[in-house]
Design an enzyme around this catalytic site. Structure first.
Site, mmCIF file in Angstrom:
data_model
loop_
_atom_site.group_PDB
_atom_site.id
_atom_site.type_symbol
_atom_site.label_atom_id
_atom_site.label_comp_id
_atom_site.label_asym_id
_atom_site.label_seq_id
_atom_site.Cartn_x
_atom_site.Cartn_y
_atom_site.Cartn_z
ATOM 1 N N GLU A 46 -49.475 77.655 -55.890
ATOM 2 C CA GLU A 46 -49.119 76.837 -57.148
ATOM 3 C C GLU A 46 -48.266 78.005 -57.842
ATOM 4 O O GLU A 46 -47.307 77.877 -58.645
ATOM 5 C CB GLU A 46 -50.361 76.240 -57.983
ATOM 6 C CG GLU A 46 -50.940 75.223 -57.286
ATOM 7 C CD GLU A 46 -52.310 75.834 -56.800
ATOM 8 O OE1 GLU A 46 -51.986 76.689 -56.029
ATOM 9 O OE2 GLU A 46 -53.026 75.277 -56.695
ATOM 10 N N CYS A 69 -57.250 75.370 -58.660
ATOM 11 C CA CYS A 69 -58.571 76.028 -58.778
ATOM 12 C C CYS A 69 -58.650 76.144 -60.451
ATOM 13 O O CYS A 69 -57.723 76.092 -60.995
ATOM 14 C CB CYS A 69 -58.769 77.531 -58.236
ATOM 15 S SG CYS A 69 -57.396 78.754 -58.750
ATOM 16 N N ALA A 148 -62.924 78.870 -19.379
ATOM 17 C CA ALA A 148 -61.870 78.921 -18.166
ATOM 18 C C ALA A 148 -62.576 78.497 -16.886
ATOM 19 O O ALA A 148 -63.392 79.384 -16.313
ATOM 20 C CB ALA A 148 -60.984 79.760 -17.884
ATOM 21 N N SER A 162 -63.572 86.565 -10.545
ATOM 22 C CA SER A 162 -63.132 85.416 -11.198
ATOM 23 C C SER A 162 -61.734 85.624 -11.831
ATOM 24 O O SER A 162 -61.195 84.866 -12.429
ATOM 25 C CB SER A 162 -64.031 85.666 -12.506
ATOM 26 O OG SER A 162 -63.988 86.966 -13.097
ATOM 27 N N TRP A 164 -57.901 85.474 -10.918
ATOM 28 C CA TRP A 164 -57.731 84.663 -12.049
ATOM 29 C C TRP A 164 -57.917 83.118 -11.537
ATOM 30 O O TRP A 164 -57.501 82.738 -10.610
ATOM 31 C CB TRP A 164 -56.585 84.860 -12.816
ATOM 32 C CG TRP A 164 -56.138 86.187 -13.117
ATOM 33 C CD1 TRP A 164 -55.363 87.244 -12.828
ATOM 34 C CD2 TRP A 164 -56.782 86.609 -14.443
ATOM 35 N NE1 TRP A 164 -55.586 88.229 -13.846
ATOM 36 C CE2 TRP A 164 -56.380 87.903 -14.705
ATOM 37 C CE3 TRP A 164 -57.884 86.283 -15.371
ATOM 38 C CZ2 TRP A 164 -56.780 88.734 -15.826
ATOM 39 C CZ3 TRP A 164 -58.231 86.946 -16.446
ATOM 40 C CH2 TRP A 164 -57.777 88.246 -16.723
ATOM 41 N N ASP A 194 -67.640 92.749 -16.940
ATOM 42 C CA ASP A 194 -66.047 92.776 -17.078
ATOM 43 C C ASP A 194 -65.417 93.681 -17.861
ATOM 44 O O ASP A 194 -64.252 93.991 -17.635
ATOM 45 C CB ASP A 194 -65.747 91.564 -17.580
ATOM 46 C CG ASP A 194 -66.078 90.348 -16.985
ATOM 47 O OD1 ASP A 194 -66.643 90.019 -15.517
ATOM 48 O OD2 ASP A 194 -65.836 89.087 -17.172
ATOM 49 N N LEU A 198 -61.405 92.226 -25.435
ATOM 50 C CA LEU A 198 -61.422 91.184 -26.522
ATOM 51 C C LEU A 198 -60.639 91.386 -27.557
ATOM 52 O O LEU A 198 -60.906 91.236 -28.747
ATOM 53 C CB LEU A 198 -62.894 91.007 -26.889
ATOM 54 C CG LEU A 198 -63.944 90.920 -25.965
ATOM 55 C CD1 LEU A 198 -65.608 90.675 -26.390
ATOM 56 C CD2 LEU A 198 -63.813 89.321 -25.315
ATOM 57 N N SER A 293 -76.953 79.048 -24.996
ATOM 58 C CA SER A 293 -77.672 78.857 -26.325
ATOM 59 C C SER A 293 -77.028 78.356 -27.476
ATOM 60 O O SER A 293 -77.467 77.364 -28.287
ATOM 61 C CB SER A 293 -77.767 80.396 -26.633
ATOM 62 O OG SER A 293 -78.582 81.142 -26.014
HETATM 63 P P1 NDP Z 1 -73.406 86.455 -20.760
HETATM 64 O O1 NDP Z 1 -72.076 87.134 -21.149
HETATM 65 O O2 NDP Z 1 -73.545 85.127 -21.522
HETATM 66 O O3 NDP Z 1 -74.500 87.408 -21.676
HETATM 67 C C1 NDP Z 1 -75.991 86.916 -21.590
HETATM 68 C C2 NDP Z 1 -76.830 87.930 -22.225
HETATM 69 O O4 NDP Z 1 -76.649 88.104 -23.526
HETATM 70 C C3 NDP Z 1 -78.091 87.695 -21.792
HETATM 71 O O5 NDP Z 1 -78.407 87.984 -20.835
HETATM 72 C C4 NDP Z 1 -78.834 88.274 -23.194
HETATM 73 O O6 NDP Z 1 -79.041 89.629 -22.522
HETATM 74 C C5 NDP Z 1 -77.552 88.559 -24.160
HETATM 75 N N1 NDP Z 1 -78.026 87.650 -25.134
HETATM 76 C C6 NDP Z 1 -78.186 88.102 -26.377
HETATM 77 N N2 NDP Z 1 -78.684 87.064 -27.348
HETATM 78 C C7 NDP Z 1 -78.579 85.935 -26.552
HETATM 79 C C8 NDP Z 1 -78.535 84.333 -26.928
HETATM 80 N N3 NDP Z 1 -78.952 84.049 -27.931
HETATM 81 N N4 NDP Z 1 -78.332 83.696 -26.044
HETATM 82 C C9 NDP Z 1 -77.662 84.040 -24.669
HETATM 83 N N5 NDP Z 1 -77.697 85.279 -24.561
HETATM 84 C C10 NDP Z 1 -78.071 86.150 -25.102
HETATM 85 O O7 NDP Z 1 -73.945 86.564 -19.404
HETATM 86 P P2 NDP Z 1 -73.707 85.686 -18.120
HETATM 87 O O8 NDP Z 1 -74.203 86.389 -17.156
HETATM 88 O O9 NDP Z 1 -74.214 84.059 -18.242
HETATM 89 O O10 NDP Z 1 -72.081 85.600 -18.053
HETATM 90 C C11 NDP Z 1 -71.323 86.664 -17.771
HETATM 91 C C12 NDP Z 1 -70.501 86.320 -16.605
HETATM 92 O O11 NDP Z 1 -69.666 85.246 -17.186
HETATM 93 C C13 NDP Z 1 -69.519 87.255 -16.319
HETATM 94 O O12 NDP Z 1 -69.484 87.600 -14.965
HETATM 95 C C14 NDP Z 1 -68.202 86.979 -16.505
HETATM 96 O O13 NDP Z 1 -67.343 87.312 -15.916
HETATM 97 C C15 NDP Z 1 -68.333 85.375 -17.033
HETATM 98 N N6 NDP Z 1 -67.455 84.908 -18.064
HETATM 99 C C16 NDP Z 1 -66.523 83.818 -17.596
HETATM 100 C C17 NDP Z 1 -65.714 83.449 -18.542
HETATM 101 C C18 NDP Z 1 -64.848 82.272 -18.276
HETATM 102 O O14 NDP Z 1 -64.474 81.475 -19.103
HETATM 103 N N7 NDP Z 1 -64.546 81.946 -16.987
HETATM 104 C C19 NDP Z 1 -65.851 83.828 -20.175
HETATM 105 C C20 NDP Z 1 -66.941 84.984 -19.961
HETATM 106 C C21 NDP Z 1 -67.586 85.299 -19.326
HETATM 107 P P3 NDP Z 1 -80.123 90.551 -23.436
HETATM 108 O O15 NDP Z 1 -81.351 89.918 -23.332
HETATM 109 O O16 NDP Z 1 -80.346 91.686 -22.691
HETATM 110 O O17 NDP Z 1 -79.741 90.686 -24.948
HETATM 111 ZN ZN ZN Z 2 -55.314 78.664 -57.553
#
Ligand code: NDP
Ligand code: ZN
Length: 356
Positions: A46, A69, A148, A162, A164, A194, A198, A293
């Site tokens: 505004e 506001c 993905a 993975s 691509w 990986d 990010l 989770s």
């Molecule tokens: P994650 O990357 O999901 O990590 C899981 C770990 O995170 C758990 O083992 C735990 O370890 C920690 N963690 C802490 N808090 C939490 C919570 N509240 N909930 C869940 N995990 C928690 O692991 P994954 O093995 O499932 O996946 C990894 C794979 O996924 C990789 O190989 C990657 O390449 C692939 N990937 C693929 C994607 C896609 O879109 N194609 C995107 C991202 C990953 P701790 O207990 O030690 O804390």
């Molecule tokens: Zn304002």
């Protein structure tokens, strides 16, 4: 109001924790002022629009996408400015859900004799500011889960390969989401396997989101790229039982270690904590355990899935979502398809909660 909404949208990804707002001043059928809020701490829409109109603002109509506001924040109240500029009519799209405003802005204008109309293109305005509305109302970030996968729901082969699955245009789309979110989140297993950076790798990103790792026992390798590259802040979330020595060695690398007061990281607590730290939107990029989770907690707002027309198979090949899951179909979370798009050879599907 359509022009005001278009103006507001131009600020996407740069106004957090503030909303996107646009304003247009009209007199005798002509636009005499326009403005958008561009950055927290800088003038509201505004102010820009009324300044542009100058003395012409008297007796004009002001179209604004969000209720003006009424409180002193970083800038003085816009309602006061509209009153002192002697505008005749104010047309509002959406009411401000911020408890500091919530109808008071409009009441103040009416009390000063200004005609106020509200609810014009309300749905469009609420959609535009869905992150802000969610954040103000729940104090938690708006959460987008992204993955993905192949047509059969796999994110890698049995051997873990993975790269691509999806093509370049789907991968580019992911970077647009990264730019729009305040923070990106991944699980420690993804970081270990990986070593992802990010970051947002668009040509001129408006900002770089904060990078968040869920890592209960601080297993993130000290050599991980994101801990050392300095591209944007890194927050590692841990449980309550991590040694101070280990924490210190990460702090020396400028990583922020945030310890929960529970041994595990509970999603509800995590989201409150991030909200307190001004994270209004969170882009959750996995992996499967982390997605599991979030789904179990029900604390997410949308899912963006990129599916490649590819079949990977393999019982042990990782799926997009793991965790405990739901045992009954009637417990499963039903979503509504909001958007579909073909990107290169891949299909993008955006789903939201049924009520969303
Ligand atoms: P994650 O990357 O999901 O990590 C899981 C770990 O995170 C758990 O083992 C735990 O370890 C920690 N963690 C802490 N808090 C939490 C919570 N509240 N909930 C869940 N995990 C928690 O692991 P994954 O093995 O499932 O996946 C990894 C794979 O996924 C990789 O190989 C990657 O390449 C692939 N990937 C693929 C994607 C896609 O879109 N194609 C995107 C991202 C990953 P701790 O207990 O030690 O804390
Ligand atoms: Zn304002």
């Amino acid at each position: 109001m359509k022009v005001a909404l278009q103006l507001a949208e131009q600020g996407s990804g740069q106004t957090s924790p503030n909303p996107l707002v646009g304003a247009v001043v009209v007199k005798n059928g002509q636009i005499i002022g326009m403005g958008a809020h561009l950055k927290a701490g800088e003038p509201h829409a505004e102010v820009h629009a009324v300044r542009m109109a100058g003395s012409q603002a008297e007796d004009s109509t002001v179209y604004v996408t969000l209720e003006p506001c009424s409180h002193h924040g970083k800038t003085p109240p816009c309602a006061d400015l509209l009153i002192s500029s002697k505008v005749k009519r104010v047309v509002v799209a959406a009411e401000d859900p911020n408890p500091l405003v919530a109808g008071r802005g409009m009441k103040k204008l009416q009390a000063a004799g200004i005609e106020v109309v509200s609810g014009v293109l309300k749905n469009e305005a609420e959609e535009l500011n869905k992150v802000f509305f969610h954040y103000i109302q729940t104090k938690r970030p708006f959460v987008t889960l992204k993955w993905a996968c192949s047509l059969d729901g796999k994110t890698a082969t049995v051997t873990g390969e993975s790269k691509w699955i999806t093509g370049e245009s789907a991968r580019k789309d992911v970077h647009k989401y990264r730019e729009l979110h305040d923070a990106i989140l991944a699980g420690v297993e993804t970081v270990i396997k990986d070593d992802p950076s990010l970051t947002c790798r668009l040509e001129n990103p408006k900002k770089q989101p904060v990078r968040i790792v869920l890592d209960t026992h601080l297993r993130t390798p000290e050599t991980a790229g994101l801990v050392n590259d300095g591209h944007s802040p890194v927050w590692i979330i841990t449980g309550s039982e991590v040694s101070p020595e280990r924490i210190e060695s990460f702090q020396r690398k400028n990583a922020v270690i945030i310890q929960m007061n529970t041994p595990d990281i509970e999603i509800d607590n995590l989201l409150h904590l991030l909200g307190e730290r001004n994270i209004t939107s969170l882009f959750v990029e996995g992996g499967a355990a982390v997605h599991g989770s979030f789904i179990k907690s029900g604390l997410f707002n949308q899912v963006v899935s990129y599916t490649a027309p590819m079949l990977i198979g393999g019982k042990e090949a990782p799926p997009a979502v793991a965790g405990a899951g739901f045992s009954r179909i009637n417990e499963a979370i039903r979503l509504r398809i909001k958007e579909t798009e073909i990107l290169g050879d891949d299909l993008k599907i955006v789903c939201v909660k049924k009520e969303g």
